[in-house]
Design a protein around this motif. Structure first.
Motif, mmCIF file in Angstrom:
data_model
loop_
_atom_site.group_PDB
_atom_site.id
_atom_site.type_symbol
_atom_site.label_atom_id
_atom_site.label_comp_id
_atom_site.label_asym_id
_atom_site.label_seq_id
_atom_site.Cartn_x
_atom_site.Cartn_y
_atom_site.Cartn_z
ATOM 1 N N HIS A 70 41.863 42.657 36.760
ATOM 2 C CA HIS A 70 41.704 42.326 38.169
ATOM 3 C C HIS A 70 40.524 41.388 38.379
ATOM 4 O O HIS A 70 40.620 40.391 39.121
ATOM 5 N N ALA A 130 33.234 40.564 38.357
ATOM 6 C CA ALA A 130 33.990 39.386 38.799
ATOM 7 C C ALA A 130 33.062 38.197 39.020
ATOM 8 O O ALA A 130 33.398 37.057 38.666
ATOM 9 N N HIS A 179 36.356 43.506 47.382
ATOM 10 C CA HIS A 179 36.821 43.327 45.997
ATOM 11 C C HIS A 179 37.229 44.670 45.395
ATOM 12 O O HIS A 179 38.292 44.771 44.756
ATOM 13 N N ALA A 220 40.569 37.418 39.710
ATOM 14 C CA ALA A 220 39.707 36.986 40.819
ATOM 15 C C ALA A 220 38.824 35.817 40.394
ATOM 16 O O ALA A 220 38.648 34.845 41.150
ATOM 17 N N TYR A 279 32.898 44.221 41.404
ATOM 18 C CA TYR A 279 32.497 42.978 42.072
ATOM 19 C C TYR A 279 31.467 42.219 41.248
ATOM 20 O O TYR A 279 31.537 40.992 41.101
#
Length: 431
Positions: free
Chosen positions: A238, A422, A11, A242, A419
Motif C-alpha cells: 500500500h 510512504a 493514509h 502511494a 504514513y
C-alpha cells in the motif's frame, strides 16, 4: 499522537480499507492496479510488444505486480529505483480435494501456508477468498466475506493442561468446520461458484484461502495503534503504491531515475515461483523496459549498476512481555518511523553504504527512523532483499515497519508508521 511527528490519518485509513478489500494476493494486486489506473498508469501484457512511450505502466501475473514510471528524457541506460514488497501472508489454503468431515461435521481440508501462528486461527470467524479458473482458462476473483469457516479449539474441560502448552497438529487440529452432515464431493466448489455468480460445472481449478472477517481497526486510548490482518506485507504494498503514484503525479520535479514497485507473491514460503522474488519476473520486466527504449546489453548493464532497491517488509517491534527476546540495544517502537534491518550473515541485504543511503532518504523526507537487528541467540528471518540483490546484482537495502504479532491472523502496528513509510518511499523514488 506526538505533535512533533508528521501524520496523515487519511493514509492509514486507506491502508485499513486496503487490508479489508485484499483478503488474498490476487485481490491485493487487483486493488493496487485499480489505484495505479486511477493515477494514469496502464497495463501492458507480457505477450505483446512493448513500446518506448513514457508514463506509468504495470504488469500483472497471478498474485504479483510490477509497476514503473518512465519520465520524459529517460534513456536506455537510466537506472531504476525499486521498492520491493510481497503480497502473500501466512494462512490456511484449500486443498485440491477439499470436502471432508468426521463425527457428523462437514469440514474443509486445508494446507498451512507459510509460517502461520496456528493458535491465532482458532475460534475465529473465517471467510474464503482467492481465485477460481474456469475451463476456458479465464480467472475470476472470489470473496465470501462473511463467517463461513471456523477452527474450533478443544474445550479446557477436555484438555486440562492446555494452558501449560498448546500443541496443535497441522493435519488433525487445523481443519475448519463449515456445517453439519456428511461431506459430499464438490460441495465447496459448488457453493463458492454460486456465491460468485459462476457456473460450478465450468470451474476447473482454484487457489482459495481462509481469511479473518474481523474488520481492521484503530486501537488504544488515543487510537495510536492499528490492528488488522496481512500487514505483513500489504502495509508495504500500500505504501509503495502511494509513493509511486505520488512521484508519477508530477507534484515535484520529475525523477532522474525510473521508479518501480515490485510486489511479489510467495515470499512466505521461499519466493521460488514464477511470481516470487527468486523468479524471473522483475528482471524480465526491467530488461524489456530497457530494450523497448532502444537499449542493448551495455545499456542494461549500466542501468543495473546504478539501480537501488529498498526491500520493504515488516519487522519486529520490541514486545513488552518478551523484551528479553530482543537485542538489548535495538528496541524499535511503533510510531518511531521505518526500521533499517541489518544482519551481517545476509539474511538482510543492508550494509554500511545502504545505511547511509537510507539515512539520507529519511532526512530528505523529514521522517525519523530506527535500527533493527536480531538477538544473537535468536535465528533471524529473511526477506526478498537478499534474493533481489543476489539474482539481479543490484544494491539492495532492507527496511520496513515495526509490528507486533507478526504472522498472526491479526497484526499490530503504530498508526503513524504507514504514513511515515510512504513518505520515505516517495523521497526514495523521487531521486
Amino acid at each position: 499522537m506526538s505533535d512533533a511527528t508528521p501524520f496523515d490519518r487519511a493514509h492509514t485509513d486507506g491502508l485499513l480499507s486496503f487490508l479489508a478489500a485484499s483478503p488474498s494476493p490476487y485481490h491485493a494486486v487487483a486493488n493496487a492496479a485499480a489505484a495505479l489506473e486511477k493515477a494514469g498508469f496502464r497495463q501492458v501484457r507480457e505477450t505483446e510488444a512493448w513500446d518506448a512511450s513514457t508514463g506509468g505502466k504495470y504488469v500483472l501475473r497471478g498474485g504479483a505486480l510490477i509497476a514503473w514510471y518512465v519520465p520524459e528524457g529517460a534513456t536506455p541506460a537510466t537506472p531504476f529505483r525499486i521498492v520491493g514488497a510481497h503480497t502473500d501472508s501466512p494462512n490456511l489454503r484449500v486443498k485440491p480435494v477439499p470436502d471432508t468431515g468426521t463425527a457428523g461435521w462437514r469440514q474443509v481440508g486445508v494446507e498451512i501456508y507459510g509460517g502461520a501462528l496456528l493458535n491465532t486461527w482458532l475460534d475465529r470467524d473465517l471467510g474464503l477468498s482467492g481465485r477460481v479458473t474456469l475451463r476456458d482458462g479465464s480467472t475470476h476473483l472470489v470473496n465470501v466475506d462473511r463467517p463461513l469457516l471456523r477452527v474450533p479449539q478443544l474445550a479446557i474441560h477436555l484438555d486440562r493442561q492446555v494452558n501449560e502448552g498448546l500443541k496443535l497438529e497441522r493435519q488433525r487440529h487445523m481443519t475448519p468446520i463449515w456445517g453439519l452432515g456428511q461431506a459430499r464431493e464438490g460441495d465447496l466448489m459448488r457453493f463458492v461458484a454460486e456465491e460468485s455468480g459462476l457456473d460450478a460445472d465450468a470451474v476447473a481449478g482454484w487457489d482459495l484461502m481462509a481469511h479473518s472477517v474481523e474488520a481492521p481497526a484503530y486501537l488504544g486510548r488515543e487510537e495510536e495503534l492499528a490492528a488488522g490482518p496481512r500487514m505483513d506485507n500489504l502495509l508495504s504494498v500500500h505504501a509503495g503504491v502511494a509513493a509511486l503514484t505520488a512521484v508519477a503525479s508530477g507534484g515535484g520535479a520529475r525523477p532522474t531515475t525510473i521508479p518501480v514497485l515490485a510486489a511479489f507473491d510467495h515470499e512466505e514460503n521461499g519466493s521460488q515461483s514464477d511470481t516470487g522474488a527468486q523468479g524471473p519476473l522483475l528482471g524480465s520486466v526491467l530488461e524489456r523496459s530497457v530494450f523497448a527504449r532502444g537499449g542493448a546489453y551495455e545499456d542494461r548493464a549500466r542501468a543495473w549498476a546504478g539501480t537501488v532497491c529498498l526491500s520493504s517488509d515488516t519487522g519486529h517491534a520490541v514486545h513488552p512481555n518478551y523484551a528479553e527476546r530482543h537485542e538489548p540495544g535495538h528496541h524499535p517502537m511503533p510510531n518511531g518511523g521505518p526500521i533499517l534491518k541489518v544482519n551481517v550473515n545476509q539474511r538482510y541485504s543492508t550494509d554500511g553504504s545502504g545505511r547511509a543511503l537510507f539515512a539520507a532518504v529519511c532526512e530528505r523526507a523529514g521522517v525519523p527512523w530506527q535500527s533493527f537487528v536480531s538477538h544473537n541467540d535468536m535465528p533471524c528471518g529473511t526477506t526478498i532483499g537478499p534474493l533481489t540483490a543476489a539474482r539481479h546484482g543490484i544494491t539492495t537495502v532492507d527496511i520496513g515497519v515495526a509490528i507486533l504479532s507478526m504472522h498472526s491472523a491479526r497484526e499490530l502496528c503504530g498508526a503513524q508508521d504507514p504514513y511515515l513509510l510512504a513518505n520515505c518511499l516517495t523521497a526514495f523514488l523521487a531521486e
